[in-house]
Enzyme design. Structure first.
Site, PDB file in Angstrom:
ATOM      1  N   THR A 169       1.716   6.796 -18.190  1.00 26.46           N
ATOM      2  CA  THR A 169       0.357   7.044 -18.089  1.00 26.46           C
ATOM      3  C   THR A 169      -0.505   7.791 -18.106  1.00 26.46           C
ATOM      4  OG1 THR A 169       1.669   5.166 -16.073  1.00 26.46           O
ATOM      5  CG2 THR A 169      -0.929   6.343 -15.875  1.00 26.46           C
ATOM      6  N   CYS A 170       0.003   8.685 -17.769  1.00 26.93           N
ATOM      7  CA  CYS A 170      -0.951  10.792 -18.041  1.00 26.93           C
ATOM      8  C   CYS A 170      -1.288  10.346 -19.292  1.00 26.93           C
ATOM      9  CB  CYS A 170      -0.286  11.709 -17.374  1.00 26.93           C
ATOM     10  SG  CYS A 170      -0.856  13.511 -17.297  1.00 26.93           S
ATOM     11  N   CYS A 208      -4.520  10.500 -17.873  1.00 26.18           N
ATOM     12  CA  CYS A 208      -5.391  11.205 -17.063  1.00 26.18           C
ATOM     13  C   CYS A 208      -5.534  11.895 -18.327  1.00 26.18           C
ATOM     14  CB  CYS A 208      -4.614  12.158 -16.537  1.00 26.18           C
ATOM     15  SG  CYS A 208      -3.070  12.750 -16.722  1.00 26.18           S
ATOM     16  N   LYS A 251      -8.749  10.067 -20.557  1.00 26.84           N
ATOM     17  CA  LYS A 251      -9.920  10.139 -19.575  1.00 26.84           C
ATOM     18  C   LYS A 251     -10.407  11.505 -19.490  1.00 26.84           C
ATOM     19  CE  LYS A 251      -9.035   9.550 -15.422  1.00 26.84           C
ATOM     20  NZ  LYS A 251      -8.550   9.362 -13.771  1.00 26.84           N
ATOM     21  N   ALA A 295      14.952  -1.731 -19.401  1.00 26.57           N
ATOM     22  CA  ALA A 295      16.127  -1.409 -18.852  1.00 26.57           C
ATOM     23  C   ALA A 295      16.545  -2.111 -17.680  1.00 26.57           C
ATOM     24  CB  ALA A 295      16.579  -0.176 -18.723  1.00 26.57           C
ATOM     25  N   TYR A 335     -10.855   7.810  -7.350  1.00 30.94           N
ATOM     26  CA  TYR A 335     -10.780   8.744  -8.245  1.00 30.94           C
ATOM     27  C   TYR A 335     -11.045   7.698  -9.203  1.00 30.94           C
ATOM     28  CZ  TYR A 335      -6.279   8.361  -9.925  1.00 30.94           C
ATOM     29  OH  TYR A 335      -4.889   7.788 -10.335  1.00 30.94           O
ATOM     30  N   GLU A 375     -14.615   7.749 -11.563  1.00 27.38           N
ATOM     31  CA  GLU A 375     -14.351   8.902 -12.555  1.00 27.38           C
ATOM     32  C   GLU A 375     -15.121   8.060 -13.930  1.00 27.38           C
ATOM     33  OE1 GLU A 375     -11.292  12.170 -12.402  1.00 27.38           O
ATOM     34  OE2 GLU A 375     -10.263  10.128 -12.658  1.00 27.38           O
ATOM     35  N   HIS A 400     -19.973  38.146 -11.340  1.00 28.69           N
ATOM     36  CA  HIS A 400     -21.410  37.820 -11.193  1.00 28.69           C
ATOM     37  C   HIS A 400     -21.891  37.935 -12.510  1.00 28.69           C
ATOM     38  CE1 HIS A 400     -25.817  37.475  -9.070  1.00 28.69           C
ATOM     39  NE2 HIS A 400     -26.179  38.405 -10.291  1.00 28.69           N
ATOM     40  N   GLU A 421     -18.512  33.678  -7.405  1.00 26.94           N
ATOM     41  CA  GLU A 421     -18.282  33.915  -6.517  1.00 26.94           C
ATOM     42  C   GLU A 421     -18.847  33.824  -5.297  1.00 26.94           C
ATOM     43  OE1 GLU A 421     -22.413  36.896  -7.384  1.00 26.94           O
ATOM     44  OE2 GLU A 421     -22.730  35.066  -8.901  1.00 26.94           O
TER      45      GLU A 421
END
Length: 449
Positions: free
Chosen positions: A43-44, A49, A52, A116, A179, A183, A438, A443
């Site tokens: 899937t990923c 992910c 996406k 399988a 999520y 997204e 900075h 920070e």
């Protein structure tokens, strides 16, 4: 390991967890085969992910190009072409699939491109009817999108199909408040679609810190994304022109061109023969396993989303590694599920690790929350009023940082390093003693007083 079986290890599913378990087990000397009925990568890599996140990058250019004008760039003639992005993303998916195949080949793992089914504690039956045996069987088949039992539900699509759309819809309804819904709401909105998020509950992202998720909701509403809460679906009708009429309980009907189901994912255990051989399953079909990923049948293990513990790719990979080390590496290893960082690649993104404020309120004797609510420097010059919010949760008795939560540009990139501090049990004093870098957004993590 013994030669009385065809393989030492047979893996069902070549996703991220299955690939990791396979190659590490083979590196330890095991004879390994993997059955994958669709495409190597899971899937990923194939439909989750990775593609996406590439769409998220593509969507971000809508705001970046608009902001660029304030930074002196002439970008008056921009035009978005969905097929170009879609095809380039699919090409990248193919490239990654090739890499995953190469990894298995280099480690001498046999890939069997068939479905399988487990037919015994040490036996697997392939789609062509042939049977193979293995000393150990690992179930790593992942999960699939859940589609509710609503009249006309078949007229909607899931995240599996999003990456192959021929054209972009003008009006999108997204069902869900998690999520995936958040997204894709951001993605389609940036692609100039009108987006309506429909949730049967009363909140989005219920596992995230309340203040953070409320900020995302506020920003999303300001951007023009519509939300309907406490609105269960009644039915979906497909009209003659191909558009959809969506009926909700207690709400006016919604006219849409596309409905995306993003209401959860169920473990992919149907038809695998698990219960027939004695493997105990949970109420949603998840394989029940112990701390070593072992099921109720000693020779059968399971990792990843099919166990429905933590449905995150890095967790599946870590479980695959732990399985291989424990069973074939002589190095007993268990996964630590405490303080797992997570992110939502919304617009803007959310990231968090450790306790939320409500969890700290329930679990700790006393706690303190430090908050920085600020407007990122880039947004100031761009004339964008969107604000970032960072939160640190402290156990007052120990001064230990027990949670960090944030929403704002690059929040997931920043949180990965901050998660190390939470995992290591660092204190607020140690954060305070760290000199700020900075000017950066990060920070703020060491400047909260």
């Amino acid at each position: 390991m013994t030669t009385s079986y065809d393989y030492d290890l047979f893996v069902l599913g070549a996703g991220s967890g299955g690939v990791r378990a396979s190659r590490v087990s083979a590196a330890h000397g095991a004879r390994v085969a993997v059955a994958e009925e669709y495409r190597v990568g899971g899937t990923c890599v194939i439909r989750g992910c990775v593609p996406k996140k590439l769409l998220v990058y593509g969507a971000h250019f809508a705001e970046d190009l608009q902001d660029a004008r304030r930074f002196g760039w002439d970008v008056d003639h921009c035009r978005f072409d969905w097929p170009t992005l879609r095809d380039n993303v699919l090409f990248e998916v193919e490239r990654l699939e090739g890499i995953y195949n190469d990894i298995l080949e280099r480690n001498e793992v046999e890939v069997i491109p068939q479905r399988a089914r487990i037919s015994g504690p040490h036996e697997v039956t392939l789609e062509d009817g042939s049977k193979v045996t293995a000393g150990t069987i690992l179930v790593a088949v992942g999960a699939r999108p859940f589609v509710p039992d609503v009249p006309g539900a078949e007229h909607g699509i899931t995240s599996n199909e999003v990456f192959h759309l021929e054209t972009l819809p003008k009006r999108v309804v997204i069902a869900g408040g998690g999520y995936i819904a958040s997204e894709f709401a951001g993605i389609f909105h940036q692609f100039s679609c009108h987006v309506t998020v429909v949730n049967r509950g009363d909140r989005i992202l219920r596992h995230y810190d309340e203040q953070i998720r409320d900020r995302l909701l506020t920003i999303s509403l300001m951007k023009g994304i519509d939300f309907k809460f406490n609105a269960p679906f009644e039915k979906i009708e497909k009209k003659e022109d191909g558009s959809l009429r969506i009926q909700l309980q207690g709400q006016d009907p919604i006219e849409a061109d596309m409905l995306l189901w993003a209401v959860g994912r169920n473990p992919n255990t149907e038809g695998l023969g698990l219960e027939e051989v004695g493997v105990k399953l949970g109420k949603n079909g998840a394989v029940l396993v112990d701390d070593d990923n072992q099921s109720s049948v000693p020779s059968i293990y399971a990792i990843g989303d099919v166990t429905d513990r933590v449905q995150l790719t890095p967790v599946a990979i870590r479980e695959g590694q732990a399985f291989a080390e424990t069973v074939f590496g002589g190095n007993p290893t268990r996964v630590d599920y405490e303080n797992i960082p997570s992110a939502v690649f919304s617009h803007p993104p959310i990231a968090g690790v450790g306790m939320t404020e409500s969890q700290a309120r329930d679990k700790l004797g006393s706690y303190k929350a430090y908050v920085s609510d600020f407007r990122p420097m880039k947004n100031v010059l761009a004339g964008r009023n969107e604000r970032a919010l960072y939160k640190i949760i402290i156990d007052e008795e120990t001064d230990q940082v027990v949670g960090i939560h944030m929403i704002g540009p690059d929040a997931p990139e920043i949180l990965q390093a901050a998660a190390i501090a939470v995992k290591a049990g660092l204190t607020k004093k140690q954060f305070d003693e760290t000199i700020a870098l900075h000017p950066t957004m990060s920070e703020e993590l060491v400047l909260m007083r």
